[in-house]
Design an enzyme around this catalytic site. Structure first.
Site, mmCIF file in Angstrom:
data_model
loop_
_atom_site.group_PDB
_atom_site.id
_atom_site.type_symbol
_atom_site.label_atom_id
_atom_site.label_comp_id
_atom_site.label_asym_id
_atom_site.label_seq_id
_atom_site.Cartn_x
_atom_site.Cartn_y
_atom_site.Cartn_z
ATOM 1 N N CYS A 76 -5.874 17.236 -17.634
ATOM 2 C CA CYS A 76 -4.940 18.198 -16.535
ATOM 3 C C CYS A 76 -3.815 18.757 -17.059
ATOM 4 O O CYS A 76 -2.993 17.933 -17.574
ATOM 5 C CB CYS A 76 -4.896 17.425 -15.252
ATOM 6 S SG CYS A 76 -4.266 18.119 -13.755
ATOM 7 N N CYS A 85 -1.867 11.074 -10.819
ATOM 8 C CA CYS A 85 -2.353 10.417 -11.958
ATOM 9 C C CYS A 85 -1.034 9.956 -12.947
ATOM 10 O O CYS A 85 0.054 10.476 -12.747
ATOM 11 C CB CYS A 85 -3.296 11.332 -13.003
ATOM 12 S SG CYS A 85 -4.650 11.691 -12.272
ATOM 13 N N CYS A 164 -8.210 19.940 -9.638
ATOM 14 C CA CYS A 164 -7.908 18.313 -9.772
ATOM 15 C C CYS A 164 -9.211 17.976 -10.493
ATOM 16 O O CYS A 164 -10.550 17.997 -9.726
ATOM 17 C CB CYS A 164 -7.754 17.756 -8.586
ATOM 18 S SG CYS A 164 -7.399 15.786 -8.614
ATOM 19 N N PHE A 306 -12.410 -8.351 7.018
ATOM 20 C CA PHE A 306 -11.927 -7.167 6.519
ATOM 21 C C PHE A 306 -13.188 -6.077 6.127
ATOM 22 O O PHE A 306 -13.165 -5.435 4.982
ATOM 23 C CB PHE A 306 -10.943 -7.051 5.400
ATOM 24 C CG PHE A 306 -9.861 -8.298 5.599
ATOM 25 C CD1 PHE A 306 -8.661 -7.509 6.388
ATOM 26 C CD2 PHE A 306 -9.847 -9.403 5.015
ATOM 27 C CE1 PHE A 306 -7.564 -8.752 6.694
ATOM 28 C CE2 PHE A 306 -8.698 -10.238 5.251
ATOM 29 C CZ PHE A 306 -7.460 -9.923 6.056
ATOM 30 N N ASN A 311 -19.289 -2.136 4.213
ATOM 31 C CA ASN A 311 -19.641 -1.748 3.059
ATOM 32 C C ASN A 311 -20.240 -3.047 2.133
ATOM 33 O O ASN A 311 -21.322 -2.738 1.274
ATOM 34 C CB ASN A 311 -18.259 -1.489 2.158
ATOM 35 C CG ASN A 311 -18.686 -1.046 0.870
ATOM 36 O OD1 ASN A 311 -18.974 -0.177 0.697
ATOM 37 N ND2 ASN A 311 -17.803 -1.519 -0.081
ATOM 38 N N ASP A 354 -7.598 -8.748 14.946
ATOM 39 C CA ASP A 354 -6.768 -8.591 13.835
ATOM 40 C C ASP A 354 -6.602 -9.684 13.131
ATOM 41 O O ASP A 354 -5.999 -11.183 13.576
ATOM 42 C CB ASP A 354 -5.618 -8.239 14.660
ATOM 43 C CG ASP A 354 -4.324 -7.831 13.998
ATOM 44 O OD1 ASP A 354 -4.081 -8.290 12.781
ATOM 45 O OD2 ASP A 354 -3.478 -7.201 14.267
ATOM 46 N N CYS A 401 -7.229 -4.778 -3.774
ATOM 47 C CA CYS A 401 -6.766 -3.618 -4.114
ATOM 48 C C CYS A 401 -5.001 -3.743 -4.454
ATOM 49 O O CYS A 401 -4.412 -2.600 -4.830
ATOM 50 C CB CYS A 401 -6.683 -2.592 -3.024
ATOM 51 S SG CYS A 401 -5.915 -3.073 -1.599
#
Length: 444
Positions: A76, A85, A164, A306, A311, A354, A401
């Site tokens: 890029c 990035c 992008c 969570f 998913n 929560d 993450c």
């Protein structure tokens, strides 16, 4: 009070490591640490100072005097200016090994633990993978134009992006066209951001939805321009005049957003601001890996904390006796239930709670499970791990993450009698410094 002016005289420096945010690390006289943007370990570069933060000196590369063997030419032209990035100048195989090193450093430093077994890094498409994101918008009167793109490395500014390469092509090739569109609107100064999210194409549109955030009402002409743009490029157009609940479709009148996971014969419906994993290919590989590490059996009851839209929950439901998903966002829980019904799944239960607050009295806390899956946000899962009865589980799989919170929670689990058996990294965000990882624990 006089403030010393920053000395920007270029100087040569040797780089010996890579920081977690993708900058080269150098040591100066007096054991001073310097982070050099655009530099890689093993390189000698000509750099200039850009600032100092929390006692750490910062600089950027002016010229590479001695290049590392794994340096590559960034794809890029915006690399180095755009903050989207951080690692395009590093070969892909070295990128994932650098992320693996970050994970291992955190586990060693925070938990004093080295995984007995290291997983082969999980990778998928390195370019054109990002199906969800937020583009900043800013009208710059001095330039006489509207900029659309990610924030620059200096987050006060918006990078002027034309294409992008990490975003899915349906959006990545249209960034310049988006800038022209916004610049043509009467409300161009009142639009701070455009979010995009992509599912599967339909007969109405190409599966991509754009959410236009606007701080003032849009004129009839502006709305007509947005509709025409959506029709021309195959985008569904949503408007967001206020908070999350204000999002509503402009065109088509009722766009259906969904994506399929053929491996488990599943279809997920979602809303334009819902959280979905950004890398579809890597996501499916990650789900299968999590199942393998859990060693799911047909008779298992699994707790998925969570869980978001389900998913992991819904693929697990295809393999086990029952799975219970818990999520703090009540809207996501409602859509997870709807998705279970849409796919004919009757062995998945969902609860809104929560997970950072008192969990006593929660009905699922009183139930017994065989396996535990965690996929928390950056803050991690410390509170729920401290209060959850862990003795019932045979295995725990933790999808992370943020390696720092995973390391902290690994130490917490170790203190409660659980041993880290295996860990590894997954390249959910190639070309960036983001580290996604997975770990499996068993009773010590």
């Amino acid at each position: 009070m006089l403030v010393a002016r920053l000395d920007k005289t270029p100087f040569e420096v040797d780089i010996h490591a890579l920081s977690p945010d993708g900058r080269g690390v150098a040591r100066l006289a007096g054991d001073v640490t310097m982070l050099v943007a655009g530099a890689l370990p093993g390189e000698r570069v000509l750099a200039t100072r850009t600032g100092r933060r929390r006692g750490v000196h910062e600089a950027r590369t002016v010229e590479v005097l001695q290049a590392a063997a794994d340096r590559v030419t960034p794809r890029c032209g915006h690399f180095g200016t755009c903050g989207g990035c951080a690692l395009q100048h590093l070969d892909g195989s070295s990128q994932i090994l650098a992320k693996q090193a970050v994970l291992l450093d955190h586990l060693r430093d925070a938990a004093g633990i080295v995984p007995p077994r290291l997983l082969e890094p999980l990778v998928d498409a390195a370019w054109g993978y990002r199906r969800k994101g937020r583009l900043s918008v800013r009208r710059v009167e001095k330039k006489g134009k509207t900029l659309v793109g990610f924030r620059e490395t200096d987050p006060r500014f918006v990078a002027e992006i034309h294409h992008c390469h990490t975003v899915i092509p349906e959006v990545g090739t249209k960034v310049a066209a988006l800038a022209e569109l916004v610049d043509s609107l009467h409300a161009r100064s009142d639009i701070p951001q455009i979010e995009f999210i992509a599912g599967d194409a339909t007969a109405q549109f190409n599966g991509v939805a754009l959410v236009i955030r606007h701080m003032a009402p849009l004129s009839t002409d502006d709305q007509a321009s947005l509709v025409a743009f959506g029709q021309q490029h195959g985008f569904a157009i949503f408007l967001q005049p206020g908070g999350v609940d204000s999002v509503h479709p402009l065109w088509p009148p009722d766009p259906a957003l969904s994506f399929r996971m053929p491996q488990w014969n599943l279809e997920f419906a979602f809303r334009p601001l819902d959280f979905i994993q950004v890398n579809a290919g890597l996501n499916e590989r990650m789900i299968q890996l999590a199942m393998d590490l859990l060693d799911v059996q047909p008779g298992d009851r699994v707790l998925d904390l969570f869980c978001g839209l389900g998913n992991f929950t819904l693929p697990l439901a295809r393999r086990v006796r029952e799975v219970v998903g818990v999520e703090g966002d009540a809207g996501l829980v409602e859509r997870a239930r709807d998705n279970a019904q849409r796919n004919g799944i009757d062995n998945a239960r969902f609860h809104a709670a929560d997970l950072s607050l008192d969990l006593s009295g929660q009905p699922w806390m009183e139930q017994r499970f065989d396996k535990l899956l965690l996929d928390p946000p950056r803050s991690g899962a410390a509170f729920v791990l401290e209060h959850l009865p862990l003795d019932q589980f045979q295995r725990i799989v933790y999808v992370s993450c943020h390696p720092a919170s995973l390391a902290r929670d690994t130490a917490l689990l170790a203190a409660r009698g659980w041993k880290l058996q295996v860990a590894g990294v997954m390249d959910m965000f190639p070309q960036t410094a983001h580290v996604e990882s997975i770990a499996m624990f068993e009773k010590a």
